[in-house]
Design a protein around this motif. Structure first.
Motif, PDB file in Angstrom:
ATOM      1  N   ALA A 113       0.851  -1.177   0.000  1.00 41.16           N
ATOM      2  CA  ALA A 113       0.000   0.000   0.000  1.00 41.16           C
ATOM      3  C   ALA A 113       0.889   1.229   0.000  1.00 41.16           C
ATOM      4  O   ALA A 113       2.018   1.188   0.485  1.00 41.16           O
ATOM      5  CB  ALA A 113      -0.901  -0.013   1.231  1.00 41.16           C
ATOM      6  N   TYR A 114       0.386   2.305  -0.598  1.00 40.42           N
ATOM      7  CA  TYR A 114       1.139   3.559  -0.716  1.00 40.42           C
ATOM      8  C   TYR A 114       0.275   4.667  -0.132  1.00 40.42           C
ATOM      9  O   TYR A 114      -0.824   4.918  -0.626  1.00 40.42           O
ATOM     10  CB  TYR A 114       1.462   3.852  -2.182  1.00 40.42           C
ATOM     11  N   THR A 115       0.780   5.307   0.914  1.00 42.03           N
ATOM     12  CA  THR A 115      -0.008   6.338   1.580  1.00 42.03           C
ATOM     13  C   THR A 115       0.663   7.690   1.411  1.00 42.03           C
ATOM     14  O   THR A 115       1.882   7.817   1.569  1.00 42.03           O
ATOM     15  CB  THR A 115      -0.155   6.003   3.079  1.00 42.03           C
ATOM     16  N   SER A 116      -0.151   8.697   1.085  1.00 45.49           N
ATOM     17  CA  SER A 116       0.385  10.054   0.987  1.00 45.49           C
ATOM     18  C   SER A 116       0.397  10.684   2.376  1.00 45.49           C
ATOM     19  O   SER A 116      -0.530  10.494   3.153  1.00 45.49           O
ATOM     20  CB  SER A 116      -0.466  10.888   0.033  1.00 45.49           C
ATOM     21  N   ALA A 117       1.469  11.394   2.685  1.00 44.81           N
ATOM     22  CA  ALA A 117       1.555  12.098   3.966  1.00 44.81           C
ATOM     23  C   ALA A 117       1.753  13.584   3.666  1.00 44.81           C
ATOM     24  O   ALA A 117       2.785  13.975   3.116  1.00 44.81           O
ATOM     25  CB  ALA A 117       2.701  11.561   4.810  1.00 44.81           C
ATOM     26  N   PHE A 118       0.726  14.364   3.985  1.00 44.52           N
ATOM     27  CA  PHE A 118       0.695  15.775   3.594  1.00 44.52           C
ATOM     28  C   PHE A 118       1.749  16.598   4.321  1.00 44.52           C
ATOM     29  O   PHE A 118       2.528  17.322   3.704  1.00 44.52           O
ATOM     30  CB  PHE A 118      -0.702  16.341   3.882  1.00 44.52           C
ATOM     31  N   ILE A 119       1.801  16.456   5.618  1.00 50.85           N
ATOM     32  CA  ILE A 119       2.659  17.352   6.415  1.00 50.85           C
ATOM     33  C   ILE A 119       4.139  17.028   6.184  1.00 50.85           C
ATOM     34  O   ILE A 119       4.948  17.920   5.966  1.00 50.85           O
ATOM     35  CB  ILE A 119       2.290  17.281   7.913  1.00 50.85           C
ATOM     36  N   SER A 120       4.483  15.750   6.184  1.00 52.83           N
ATOM     37  CA  SER A 120       5.881  15.405   5.922  1.00 52.83           C
ATOM     38  C   SER A 120       6.180  15.309   4.429  1.00 52.83           C
ATOM     39  O   SER A 120       7.303  15.023   4.038  1.00 52.83           O
ATOM     40  CB  SER A 120       6.271  14.114   6.648  1.00 52.83           C
ATOM     41  N   SER A 121       5.173  15.578   3.582  1.00 48.39           N
ATOM     42  CA  SER A 121       5.335  15.698   2.130  1.00 48.39           C
ATOM     43  C   SER A 121       6.064  14.493   1.531  1.00 48.39           C
ATOM     44  O   SER A 121       7.139  14.615   0.958  1.00 48.39           O
ATOM     45  CB  SER A 121       6.103  16.995   1.819  1.00 48.39           C
ATOM     46  N   GLU A 122       5.452  13.318   1.672  1.00 46.93           N
ATOM     47  CA  GLU A 122       6.099  12.109   1.172  1.00 46.93           C
ATOM     48  C   GLU A 122       5.075  11.015   0.878  1.00 46.93           C
ATOM     49  O   GLU A 122       3.913  11.113   1.289  1.00 46.93           O
ATOM     50  CB  GLU A 122       7.104  11.588   2.206  1.00 46.93           C
ATOM     51  N   ILE A 123       5.537  10.036   0.116  1.00 44.37           N
ATOM     52  CA  ILE A 123       4.737   8.826  -0.079  1.00 44.37           C
ATOM     53  C   ILE A 123       5.401   7.711   0.705  1.00 44.37           C
ATOM     54  O   ILE A 123       6.618   7.525   0.631  1.00 44.37           O
ATOM     55  CB  ILE A 123       4.648   8.436  -1.571  1.00 44.37           C
ATOM     56  N   VAL A 124       4.591   6.989   1.473  1.00 43.09           N
ATOM     57  CA  VAL A 124       5.106   5.925   2.331  1.00 43.09           C
ATOM     58  C   VAL A 124       4.571   4.594   1.814  1.00 43.09           C
ATOM     59  O   VAL A 124       3.365   4.432   1.633  1.00 43.09           O
ATOM     60  CB  VAL A 124       4.657   6.158   3.798  1.00 43.09           C
ATOM     61  N   LYS A 125       5.504   3.676   1.539  1.00 41.12           N
ATOM     62  CA  LYS A 125       5.104   2.349   1.043  1.00 41.12           C
ATOM     63  C   LYS A 125       5.134   1.373   2.208  1.00 41.12           C
ATOM     64  O   LYS A 125       6.123   1.310   2.931  1.00 41.12           O
ATOM     65  CB  LYS A 125       6.081   1.920  -0.051  1.00 41.12           C
ATOM     66  N   ALA A 156       7.747  14.041  -1.782  1.00 46.22           N
ATOM     67  CA  ALA A 156       6.915  14.649  -2.826  1.00 46.22           C
ATOM     68  C   ALA A 156       7.121  16.149  -2.756  1.00 46.22           C
ATOM     69  O   ALA A 156       7.317  16.699  -1.671  1.00 46.22           O
ATOM     70  CB  ALA A 156       5.452  14.301  -2.601  1.00 46.22           C
ATOM     71  N   TYR A 157       7.117  16.798  -3.918  1.00 43.87           N
ATOM     72  CA  TYR A 157       7.419  18.235  -3.967  1.00 43.87           C
ATOM     73  C   TYR A 157       6.207  19.003  -4.432  1.00 43.87           C
ATOM     74  O   TYR A 157       5.972  19.082  -5.619  1.00 43.87           O
ATOM     75  CB  TYR A 157       8.612  18.482  -4.890  1.00 43.87           C
ATOM     76  N   TYR A 158       5.426  19.647  -3.588  1.00 47.95           N
ATOM     77  CA  TYR A 158       5.440  19.558  -2.133  1.00 47.95           C
ATOM     78  C   TYR A 158       4.012  19.342  -1.636  1.00 47.95           C
ATOM     79  O   TYR A 158       3.069  19.697  -2.334  1.00 47.95           O
ATOM     80  CB  TYR A 158       5.964  20.858  -1.505  1.00 47.95           C
ATOM     81  N   SER A 159       3.910  18.896  -0.408  1.00 50.48           N
ATOM     82  CA  SER A 159       2.615  18.771   0.253  1.00 50.48           C
ATOM     83  C   SER A 159       1.620  17.979  -0.583  1.00 50.48           C
ATOM     84  O   SER A 159       0.637  18.498  -1.101  1.00 50.48           O
ATOM     85  CB  SER A 159       2.039  20.155   0.578  1.00 50.48           C
ATOM     86  N   ILE A 160       1.884  16.716  -0.692  1.00 51.49           N
ATOM     87  CA  ILE A 160       1.031  15.816  -1.471  1.00 51.49           C
ATOM     88  C   ILE A 160      -0.336  15.671  -0.823  1.00 51.49           C
ATOM     89  O   ILE A 160      -0.452  15.601   0.403  1.00 51.49           O
ATOM     90  CB  ILE A 160       1.729  14.446  -1.631  1.00 51.49           C
TER      91      ILE A 160
END
Lengths: 652, 192
Positions: free
Chosen positions: A407-419, A433-437
Motif C-alpha cells: 500500500a502507498y499512503t500520501s503524507a501531507f505534512i511530511s510531504s512524502e509517499i510511504v510504502k 513529494a514536492y510539495y505537500s502531497i
C-alpha cells in the motif's frame, strides 16, 4: 591570541564547506550516471502513451486528460464550468447542463474522478466526478470525452465524499461534508447540534439506459462526511465513509473539530438499504433538484426538475449502518484489492489504522458495541482494527494499492509517499513529494486489480519546481516508478486546476472506442439543416432563426440582411462535415457569449442580441482548412424601425 | 467440346456472379493530413468510399481544385454495367449447353472487347475529372491537371493516388483464363 582563535575557526569552516561541496558534487554525478528516467518517460513522436490519466480540475470545475508516462496534456473536459473554448455552458444546447435548483451555476469545485467498473475493475465506459460546492455528480462518456449527465444532490452541502462507485457501478455515492438543516430551514447557526444533519446519497446507474437516478438518501448525524470508497469482493455490499467534526462544532473548526481522539468511519450496507427501500421503509421528502443530460440524438441538454427523494432513517433500519471509531479526523478511506482491509488516513493521527472487514462482521454478530449515536451502533475499535502502521509520516491522507501486497499512503505534512506491506503493517520505503502531497493515484489502484507500474503524486504546492509565473504558480503532479523495490521519481508535470484525486486506466481500454464524428443522418436536432439547400433565415416577430451550415470552407448563408436592433437572433449552425478532426468554430463581432465549437454532424446554437446598427462580420474560429481565412460572412444590422427586408445568400 | 470443358464454362460464368459483390477497381489516396487513408471503390453498379464518408471527404478536397463532385447519378455506366454483366453470365451459361466452340470464341472476344472498352471508358472519366476544372477554383496551379492514374501511382499536389484493379477484375480475369485454358487443352487432346 584572539586572532589565532579566529583563524582556527575559519580553517575548520573551510574544511566543512569543502567536504559538503564535494559530497554534493559526487551525489549529483551519481544520480546523473544512474538515471534512465528520461528514457522511462519518453514517448517517441507518433507513438502513444500507455495510460490515460484523468485528473480533477479542482476549483476550475473541469477535468484534465493526460498521457502516462509522458505527462502530456490532451484535453480539458468541461464539467461544471462554462468553457469559452468550446462554448460549453454558453450554447443553447449545453446551458441546461448547468441548471440547478439555485438557477444556472457555471462553476463548481470538482475533486474526485472515478471510473465506472465491472467486477470491481475499471471498464473504461464512464468517468464520474463530484461538484463539491453546489452538490452535484457528473458523468463523462469516455467515447466522447464530454460531460453527458449531471445530477444535483438535494439535502446536502459540500458533496465531498463522492462519487465513489460500487463493484459493478450499481451505485455512485454522495455525502454531506458541511452538515446543514435537513430540510433547509432558517435557524440560528448555534443550534447546530439540534438542527443540523448529514445525508449519504446513493445514485443508481440504470444498467440499460445508463442514466443516473437519486435512488435514496440516508439521514445521518450532523458530522462532516469527508471521503468514501465502496467495498469489493467480500465487502462488495458495503460502502465506507469517513467523518470528522463528530464534536459538531459550528465555529473555529480547526480547533473545535480536532478535539475528539476518535471520529468515525460510517460502514453502510447498501444491499440492506436497498432491501429497506423495497420494503417501503423510506419516507418521501419533498426536495427540489435537477437532473440534466445530453440527448444523444438532438445533442441538446434535457433538464428535468425533480421534486422528491426517498429518505431512510437509521432508526427505522437496523443493521444498515455502523460507526467504526477511527483516530483523529480521518480523511481518506481506502479498501485494499481483496476487499478485506479498510485503510483510514487519520490526518492528525500518528498511525494509520487499518480495519478488517471480517472482524467488522464478527464484531457486529457478537454485538461488540461501545454505545450508539441516534440508533447507529458504535463498534469497539479493538474489535474491528486489524493493525496500525507505525511511523507512517505526518498527516497521512490517502492510500492506493499496487496489487502486489503493498500500500502507498500520501503524507501531507511530511510531504512524502510511504510504502508499507499489507499484513505486517511495516513501512518498507518512502520517497519525498514536492510539495505537500494530497491524493495519490496508481492506475486501477483503488480497484480489485490494480494495473500498477506507477504512482502519481498530486501535490498542493509547487514553489520552486517550475519557472515562476507570478504569485499564482502551476499545479503539479509527479510520476513515480513503483515497478521495483524502491520508488523512483521519474517526472514532474503541471496540471490544469488543482489536482485532488486522479484515476488512470490502460489506454487500450478506451482508445478504440473513441468517437470520430457524429453521423449527420442521426442528427435529430429540431433546428438542424442537413444540406446547404435547406439553409435559410426565418423571422417570427423579433425572433430571427438563422439555419446555417458550415463546411470547408464556407458558411451557408454568408450574407444576411434585415436583422434589426432589438432582435433576438439564434444562429443554429450544423457542421456538415463527416470526417475526423474537422470541427468548425463560430463567432460574431460583439457577441456577449463565447465561441461555439461545432463537432462534425452536430448542430449548435448561439444567441445574439445586436445592440447597434452596422455590419457585423462572423467567421470560423477553428482553423479548419487551407481556405479557413476565407470562411467568413457578414450580417447587416439595421435600426429597429428600418424597412430593410430579410435577405440571405451565398455566392452570387 | 468435352463435358468437362462445358462444365468449366458454366462454372466460370457462375463465378462472375461474385463480381456484383466486390469492387472492380480501387483508388487509394494518401496525404499527410489523412494518416488513416482515403479511398474510392468502383463497382459494377456503384462508386463508394473505402470508409463510410470517404466519397464526401474526397469531393470536399476536390472542390478546392475545381474538380466536379463524383456523384453516382452522373455516371450512367454504373446503371449499364450490371446489365452487361448479367448478359455475359447468362450467355456464358447458355453457351455451356451447346457444343459450339465458335460461340465460346465469340463470347470470349466479346468479353475482352467489353473489358478494353470499359478500361478506356474509365480512362476517359479520369481524364474528364482531372482536366475539366472550374476556372473559379480557389487553388489553381499553372499546368497542373489531376487525372488519376489508370494503373499505378501518381503524386497530385499533396496527395499520392494509387489506382489498382480490385477483386471483381481478378474474378473476370480468372473466369476468362479458365475458359481459355480448358478450350486450349481440349484442342491439344483433339490434335493427339
Amino acid at each position: 591570541m584572539e586572532n589565532l582563535w579566529f583563524y582556527k575557526r575559519f580553517i575548520i569552516h573551510l574544511w566543512i564547506i569543502s567536504i559538503i561541496s564535494i559530497s554534493i558534487g559526487c551525489e549529483q554525478q551519481k544520480s546523473a550516471l544512474s538515471g534512465n528516467e528520461a528514457e522511462r518517460v519518453y514517448v517517441a513522436p507518433g507513438t502513444y502513451d500507455e495510460f490515460y490519466l484523468f485528473t480533477s480540475g479542482g476549483f476550475s470545475g473541469q477535468m484534465g486528460v493526460y498521457g502516462l508516462p509522458s505527462g502530456r496534456h490532451f484535453k480539458t473536459i468541461s464539467v461544471f464550468s462554462q468553457n469559452p473554448e468550446t462554448g460549453f455552458g454558453y450554447s443553447e444546447e449545453t446551458k441546461g447542463m448547468l441548471n440547478t435548483s439555485y438557477g444556472f451555476i457555471p462553476w463548481d469545485d470538482a475533486h474526485h474522478p472515478q471510473l465506472s467498473r465491472t467486477d470491481g475493475i475499471p471498464d473504461g465506459r464512464f468517468i464520474f466526478i463530484n461538484g463539491n460546492n453546489t452538490p452535484r455528480v457528473a458523468k463523462i462518456d469516455l467515447k466522447e470525452f464530454e460531460t453527458t449527465e449531471i445530477i444535483e444532490i438535494p439535502n446536502s452541502a459540500g458533496n465531498h465524499a463522492s462519487p465513489f462507485v460500487t463493484e459493478n457501478t450499481e451505485y455512485i455515492v454522495a455525502s454531506t461534508r458541511f452538515s446543514v438543516p435537513v430540510p433547509q430551514n432558517d435557524v440560528p447557526i448555534s443550534s447546530y447540534k439540534e438542527n443540523f444533519k448529514g445525508t449519504i446519497s446513493f445514485i443508481k446507474l440504470d444498467s440499460k439506459t445508463e442514466k443516473m437516478n437519486l435512488e435514496f438518501q440516508i439521514i445521518v448525524p450532523g458530522f462532516h462526511y469527508d471521503l468514501a470508497h465502496a467495498g469489493k469482493g467480500a465487502s462488495k455490499d458495503w460502502a465506507f465513509f469517513t467523518s470528522y467534526n463528530t464534536e459538531q462544532a459550528n465555529t473555529l473548526l480547526e480547533i473545535n473539530a480536532s478535539k475528539n481522539d476518535k471520529d468515525f468511519i460510517a460502514a453502510i450496507n447498501w444491499k440492506k438499504a436497498e432491501q429497506y427501500l423495497k420494503e417501503g421503509k423510506a419516507k418521501t421528502l419533498s426536495s427540489e433538484y435537477y437532473h440534466n443530460y445530453m440527448d444523444e440524438k438532438t445533442h441538446s441538454a434535457v433538464s428535468v426538475k425533480k421534486t422528491s427523494v426517498k429518505v431512510l432513517d437509521p432508526k427505522d433500519c437496523p443493521d444498515m449502518i455502523y460507526y467504526i471509531p477511527t483516530p483523529k479526523s480521518p480523511h481518506g478511506v481506502d479498501v485494499d484489492p481483496s476487499g478485506e482491509y479498510i485503510v483510514a488516513g487519520g490526518k492528525l493521527a500518528s498511525v494509520i489504522p487499518v480495519h478488517s472487514f471480517s472482524k467488522l462482521i464478527k464484531a457486529i454478530e457478537s454485538k461488540q458495541f461501545d454505545g450508539e449515536v441516534v440508533g447507529i451502533p458504535i463498534l469497539k475499535y479493538d474489535a474491528v482494527v486489524a493493525g496500525e502502521v507505525q511511523n507512517p509520516g505526518l498527516g497521512p491522507l490517502h492510500t492506493e494499492f499496487d496489487g502486489n501486497g503493498y500500500a502507498y499512503t500520501s503524507a501531507f505534512i511530511s510531504s512524502e509517499i510511504v510504502k508499507w506491506k499489507i499484513g505486517t503493517w511495516e513501512v518498507v520505503d518512502r520517497t519525498p513529494a514536492y510539495y505537500s502531497i494530497g491524493h495519490l493515484c496508481i492506475p486501477g489502484g483503488d480497484s480489485k486489480k490494480p494495473f500498477g507500474k506507477y504512482v502519481i503524486a498530486l501535490n498542493k504546492i509547487t514553489k520552486d519546481r517550475y519557472l515562476p509565473t507570478g504569485p499564482e504558480l502551476t499545479q503539479s503532479a509527479q510520476l513515480i516508478d513503483i515497478s521495483g523495490e524502491k520508488m523512483k521519481l521519474l517526472l514532474d508535470f503541471p496540471t490544469v486546476g488543482e489536482p485532488h484525486y486522479a484515476q488512470a486506466i490502460p489506454a487500450s481500454m478506451i482508445m478504440d472506442n473513441s468517437k470520430k464524428f457524429y453521423s449527420i443522418d442521426e442528427n435529430k436536432h429540431p433546428h438542424a439543416v442537413k444540406s446547404e439547400k435547406e439553409a435559410r433565415v426565418e423571422r417570427k416577430g423579433n425572433i430571427v432563426r438563422i439555419y446555417m451550415t458550415s463546411g470547408r470552407s464556407h458558411f451557408a448563408p454568408d450574407n444576411i440582411e434585415g436583422i434589426k436592433v432589438g432582435d433576438e437572433v439564434y444562429f443554429h449552425i450544423t457542421n456538415l462535415e463527416q470526417d475526423w478532426d474537422v470541427p468548425h468554430g463560430f463567432a460574431i463581432k460583439g457577441m456577449n457569449t463565447a465561441e461555439i465549437l461545432i463537432m462534425p454532424g452536430v448542430t449548435r446554437t448561439i444567441k445574439w442580441e445586436p445592440k447597434k446598427v452596422g455590419i457585423y462580420p462572423f467567421y470560423c474560429s477553428d482553423f479548419c482548412s487551407a481556405l479557413h481565412q476565407e470562411m467568413q460572412g457578414y450580417v447587416r444590422v439595421s435600426a429597429a424601425n428600418s424597412s430593410v427586408e430579410l435577405k440571405y445568400s451565398l455566392g452570387n | 467440346m468435352s463435358t468437362r470443358s462445358r462444365l468449366i464454362i458454366a462454372l466460370s460464368s457462375l463465378l462472375l456472379v461474385l463480381t456484383f459483390f466486390f469492387p472492380l477497381w480501387k483508388i487509394d489516396l494518401n496525404a499527410p493530413q489523412y494518416p488513416e487513408g482515403l479511398g474510392l471503390r468502383i463497382w459494377l453498379h456503384q462508386i463508394s468510399g473505402l470508409k463510410p464518408n470517404d466519397l464526401q471527404s474526397i469531393n470536399g478536397l476536390n472542390h478546392y481544385i475545381g474538380m466536379k463532385p463524383i456523384e453516382q447519378d452522373s455516371i450512367p455506366e454504373l446503371t449499364i454495367m450490371p446489365y452487361i454483366m448479367t448478359f455475359m453470365i447468362l450467355s456464358g451459361l447458355t453457351i455451356a449447353f451447346f457444343k459450339q466452340k465458335k460461340l465460346v470464341y465469340l463470347w470470349l472476344i466479346l468479353f475482352v472487347i467489353l473489358g478494353i472498352v470499359g478500361l478506356y471508358d474509365f480512362y476517359i472519366w479520369g481524364y474528364e475529372y482531372g482536366h475539366n476544372l472550374d476556372p473559379n477554383a480557389p487553388i489553381k496551379v499553372p499546368g497542373m491537371t489531376y487525372q488519376p492514374p489508370l494503373f499505378g501511382s501518381k503524386q497530385l499536389l499533396n496527395i499520392n493516388a494509387v489506382s489498382l484493379p480490385s477483386i471483381s477484375s481478378f474474378l473476370i480475369l480468372i473466369s476468362i483464363l479458365l475458359i481459355v485454358t480448358t478450350i486450349y487443352s481440349d484442342k491439344k487432346k483433339e490434335t493427339k
